[in-house]
Motif scaffolding. Structure first.
Motif, PDB file in Angstrom:
ATOM      1  N   VAL A  66     -14.142 -40.900  49.183  1.00 48.46           N
ATOM      2  CA  VAL A  66     -14.206 -39.964  48.467  1.00 48.46           C
ATOM      3  C   VAL A  66     -14.309 -40.336  46.842  1.00 48.46           C
ATOM      4  CG1 VAL A  66     -12.030 -38.894  48.317  1.00 48.46           C
ATOM      5  CG2 VAL A  66     -14.216 -37.435  47.842  1.00 48.46           C
ATOM      6  N   ARG A  67     -15.211 -39.761  46.020  1.00 39.79           N
ATOM      7  CA  ARG A  67     -15.046 -39.980  44.735  1.00 39.79           C
ATOM      8  C   ARG A  67     -15.099 -38.440  44.058  1.00 39.79           C
ATOM      9  NH1 ARG A  67     -15.610 -43.379  40.567  1.00 39.79           N
ATOM     10  NH2 ARG A  67     -16.673 -42.844  38.582  1.00 39.79           N
ATOM     11  N   ILE A  68     -14.133 -38.330  43.152  1.00 43.23           N
ATOM     12  CA  ILE A  68     -13.931 -36.902  42.769  1.00 43.23           C
ATOM     13  C   ILE A  68     -14.455 -36.737  41.370  1.00 43.23           C
ATOM     14  CG2 ILE A  68     -12.582 -36.069  44.626  1.00 43.23           C
ATOM     15  CD1 ILE A  68     -10.940 -36.466  41.478  1.00 43.23           C
ATOM     16  N   ALA A  69     -14.326 -35.431  40.713  1.00 51.46           N
ATOM     17  CA  ALA A  69     -14.705 -35.254  39.221  1.00 51.46           C
ATOM     18  C   ALA A  69     -15.926 -36.192  38.646  1.00 51.46           C
ATOM     19  CB  ALA A  69     -13.374 -35.745  38.397  1.00 51.46           C
ATOM     20  N   LEU A  70     -16.958 -35.905  39.504  1.00 52.85           N
ATOM     21  CA  LEU A  70     -18.155 -36.624  39.154  1.00 52.85           C
ATOM     22  C   LEU A  70     -18.578 -36.390  37.650  1.00 52.85           C
ATOM     23  CD1 LEU A  70     -20.046 -36.331  42.373  1.00 52.85           C
ATOM     24  CD2 LEU A  70     -18.654 -38.285  41.527  1.00 52.85           C
ATOM     25  N   ARG A  71     -18.467 -35.030  37.520  1.00 47.57           N
ATOM     26  CA  ARG A  71     -18.920 -34.535  35.990  1.00 47.57           C
ATOM     27  C   ARG A  71     -17.872 -33.769  35.142  1.00 47.57           C
ATOM     28  NH1 ARG A  71     -22.615 -34.182  39.831  1.00 47.57           N
ATOM     29  NH2 ARG A  71     -21.738 -32.308  40.545  1.00 47.57           N
ATOM     30  N   ASN A  72     -16.956 -33.315  35.867  1.00 43.63           N
ATOM     31  CA  ASN A  72     -16.015 -32.578  35.024  1.00 43.63           C
ATOM     32  C   ASN A  72     -14.419 -32.779  35.389  1.00 43.63           C
ATOM     33  OD1 ASN A  72     -18.086 -30.477  34.418  1.00 43.63           O
ATOM     34  ND2 ASN A  72     -18.376 -29.981  36.545  1.00 43.63           N
ATOM     35  N   LYS A  73     -13.635 -32.065  34.846  1.00 46.18           N
ATOM     36  CA  LYS A  73     -12.299 -32.436  35.105  1.00 46.18           C
ATOM     37  C   LYS A  73     -11.755 -32.250  36.592  1.00 46.18           C
ATOM     38  CE  LYS A  73     -10.612 -31.403  30.324  1.00 46.18           C
ATOM     39  NZ  LYS A  73      -9.906 -30.574  29.464  1.00 46.18           N
ATOM     40  N   PRO A  74     -10.811 -33.200  36.948  1.00 44.66           N
ATOM     41  CA  PRO A  74     -10.328 -32.933  38.713  1.00 44.66           C
ATOM     42  C   PRO A  74      -9.946 -31.261  38.683  1.00 44.66           C
ATOM     43  CG  PRO A  74      -9.579 -34.987  37.421  1.00 44.66           C
ATOM     44  CD  PRO A  74     -10.176 -34.114  36.448  1.00 44.66           C
ATOM     45  N   LEU A  75     -10.303 -31.314  39.837  1.00 46.01           N
ATOM     46  CA  LEU A  75      -9.813 -29.968  40.588  1.00 46.01           C
ATOM     47  C   LEU A  75      -8.722 -30.202  41.764  1.00 46.01           C
ATOM     48  CD1 LEU A  75     -13.101 -27.748  41.070  1.00 46.01           C
ATOM     49  CD2 LEU A  75     -11.166 -27.682  39.003  1.00 46.01           C
ATOM     50  N   ASP A  76      -7.985 -29.405  42.158  1.00 46.09           N
ATOM     51  CA  ASP A  76      -7.039 -29.611  43.183  1.00 46.09           C
ATOM     52  C   ASP A  76      -7.916 -29.116  44.394  1.00 46.09           C
ATOM     53  OD1 ASP A  76      -4.623 -30.349  42.105  1.00 46.09           O
ATOM     54  OD2 ASP A  76      -4.689 -28.629  40.983  1.00 46.09           O
ATOM     55  N   PHE A  77      -8.748 -28.530  44.443  1.00 49.59           N
ATOM     56  CA  PHE A  77      -9.683 -28.257  45.571  1.00 49.59           C
ATOM     57  C   PHE A  77     -11.132 -28.069  45.423  1.00 49.59           C
ATOM     58  CE2 PHE A  77      -5.876 -25.808  46.322  1.00 49.59           C
ATOM     59  CZ  PHE A  77      -5.274 -25.928  47.704  1.00 49.59           C
ATOM     60  N   SER A 109     -11.520 -42.444  44.711  1.00 54.80           N
ATOM     61  CA  SER A 109     -11.724 -43.055  43.502  1.00 54.80           C
ATOM     62  C   SER A 109     -12.256 -41.811  42.475  1.00 54.80           C
ATOM     63  CB  SER A 109     -12.841 -44.184  43.505  1.00 54.80           C
ATOM     64  OG  SER A 109     -13.969 -43.371  44.037  1.00 54.80           O
ATOM     65  N   GLY A 110     -12.317 -42.044  41.048  1.00 56.56           N
ATOM     66  CA  GLY A 110     -12.659 -40.976  40.237  1.00 56.56           C
ATOM     67  C   GLY A 110     -13.007 -41.671  38.731  1.00 56.56           C
ATOM     68  N   PRO A 111     -13.213 -40.898  37.923  1.00 57.02           N
ATOM     69  CA  PRO A 111     -13.608 -41.548  36.513  1.00 57.02           C
ATOM     70  C   PRO A 111     -12.504 -42.295  35.983  1.00 57.02           C
ATOM     71  CG  PRO A 111     -13.295 -39.234  36.437  1.00 57.02           C
ATOM     72  CD  PRO A 111     -13.318 -39.383  37.852  1.00 57.02           C
ATOM     73  N   ALA A 112     -13.009 -43.556  35.014  1.00 58.74           N
ATOM     74  CA  ALA A 112     -11.926 -44.419  34.746  1.00 58.74           C
ATOM     75  C   ALA A 112     -11.011 -43.730  33.798  1.00 58.74           C
ATOM     76  CB  ALA A 112     -12.791 -45.498  33.818  1.00 58.74           C
ATOM     77  N   LYS A 113     -11.543 -42.851  33.099  1.00 58.82           N
ATOM     78  CA  LYS A 113     -10.564 -42.103  31.814  1.00 58.82           C
ATOM     79  C   LYS A 113      -9.509 -40.908  32.677  1.00 58.82           C
ATOM     80  CE  LYS A 113     -13.986 -38.520  31.184  1.00 58.82           C
ATOM     81  NZ  LYS A 113     -14.860 -37.829  30.284  1.00 58.82           N
ATOM     82  N   GLN A 114      -9.679 -41.005  34.110  1.00 59.78           N
ATOM     83  CA  GLN A 114      -8.881 -39.860  34.708  1.00 59.78           C
ATOM     84  C   GLN A 114      -7.942 -40.539  35.902  1.00 59.78           C
ATOM     85  OE1 GLN A 114      -8.547 -36.698  34.054  1.00 59.78           O
ATOM     86  NE2 GLN A 114     -10.194 -36.269  33.137  1.00 59.78           N
ATOM     87  N   GLU A 115      -6.710 -40.175  36.024  1.00 57.68           N
ATOM     88  CA  GLU A 115      -5.890 -40.499  36.745  1.00 57.68           C
ATOM     89  C   GLU A 115      -5.717 -39.530  38.072  1.00 57.68           C
ATOM     90  OE1 GLU A 115      -3.432 -43.156  38.881  1.00 57.68           O
ATOM     91  OE2 GLU A 115      -4.009 -43.696  36.834  1.00 57.68           O
ATOM     92  N   VAL A 116      -6.479 -40.181  38.992  1.00 57.35           N
ATOM     93  CA  VAL A 116      -6.902 -38.812  40.009  1.00 57.35           C
ATOM     94  C   VAL A 116      -5.716 -39.050  41.211  1.00 57.35           C
ATOM     95  CG1 VAL A 116      -9.085 -38.876  39.279  1.00 57.35           C
ATOM     96  CG2 VAL A 116      -8.575 -40.298  41.202  1.00 57.35           C
ATOM     97  N   GLY A 117      -5.364 -40.097  41.564  1.00 60.94           N
ATOM     98  CA  GLY A 117      -4.359 -40.146  42.652  1.00 60.94           C
ATOM     99  C   GLY A 117      -5.151 -39.966  44.135  1.00 60.94           C
TER     100      GLY A 117
END
Length: 233
Positions: A66-77, A109-117
């Protein structure tokens, strides 16, 4: 029990308005589903049906990616019928009611600027099969035209759920699906309070009881118009 004046606090848990619950990509989802082992899922027959509906998650033949936060800041759900959820959200749900959920760890995975865990696939697997229909307020889907059958059919599925009173025996269930209402899961107020306290993002909660101060966080809740007409909001 989570109660207001003797009435249990229950909420519909649905995607948050103003956020983007679709801001993720689950890769090769069709292939994952085709190769999944569904033997561990729980099946129940909804009122008026001759077939079972399965709840929970299957066992996948490979790790979901899964890749999250494609356009916006990460969410929890993220998501609708099942969630892509953060590790802290999974931990809270598991700690509060471990037997209510299925979780599958994802390669995240997620955007390089975000630590998504790490994110997880998650879904409620517990089902409450009946409720106090006289003390609840709901509307059935009723009769409608089914284009696949090319005829009118009658459905016992609950289309609108405004107020819910459960029967004795479900006091410890903090998260569950109501069998004939399959749109969204229902959370007990204790679980909702914990999610609010942890500031988890991506869900909104619609009261199925007379709202108390703090229960209504946004006017865009599923039951807003009902409680507005009742004079509770």
């Amino acid at each position: 029990m989570s109660e207001v004046a003797g009435v249990r606090r229950l909420f519909i848990a649905s995607p948050a308005n103003g956020r983007n619950p679709s801001d993720f990509e689950l890769f090769d989802e069709d292939r994952l589903r085709r190769g999944a082992d569904r033997s561990r899922m729980v099946g129940y027959t909804q009122t008026g049906n001759s077939f079972e509906t399965q709840f929970g998650l299957p066992k996948f033949a490979e790790t979901p990616c899964v890749r999250i936060a494609l356009r916006n800041k990460p969410l929890d759900f993220y998501g609708f019928d099942r969630w892509i959820l953060s590790d802290r959200a999974r931990q809270l749900l598991h700690d509060m009611d471990p037997s209510a959920f299925d979780f599958v760890e994802c390669d995240t995975s997620g955007p390089a600027k975000q630590e998504v865990g790490t994110y997880w696939l998650g879904k409620v697997k517990r089902v409450v099969t009946d409720f106090d229909r006289d003390a609840s307020d709901f509307a059935l889907a009723g009769r409608f035209y089914d284009p696949s059958l090319q005829q009118e059919v009658y459905s016992h599925r609950i289309r609108t759920l405004n107020r819910l009173t459960l029967l004795p025996g479900a006091e410890d269930a903090l998260a569950f699906y109501l069998l004939d209402y399959g749109l969204y899961p229902i959370f007990d107020g204790r679980l909702v309070d914990a999610i609010w306290a942890a500031k988890l993002t991506g869900l909104m909660f619609s009261p199925l009881h007379w709202p108390q101060k703090g229960d209504v966080k946004t006017k865009y809740i599923q039951t807003y118009h009902y409680w507005k007409e009742q004079g509770a909001i």
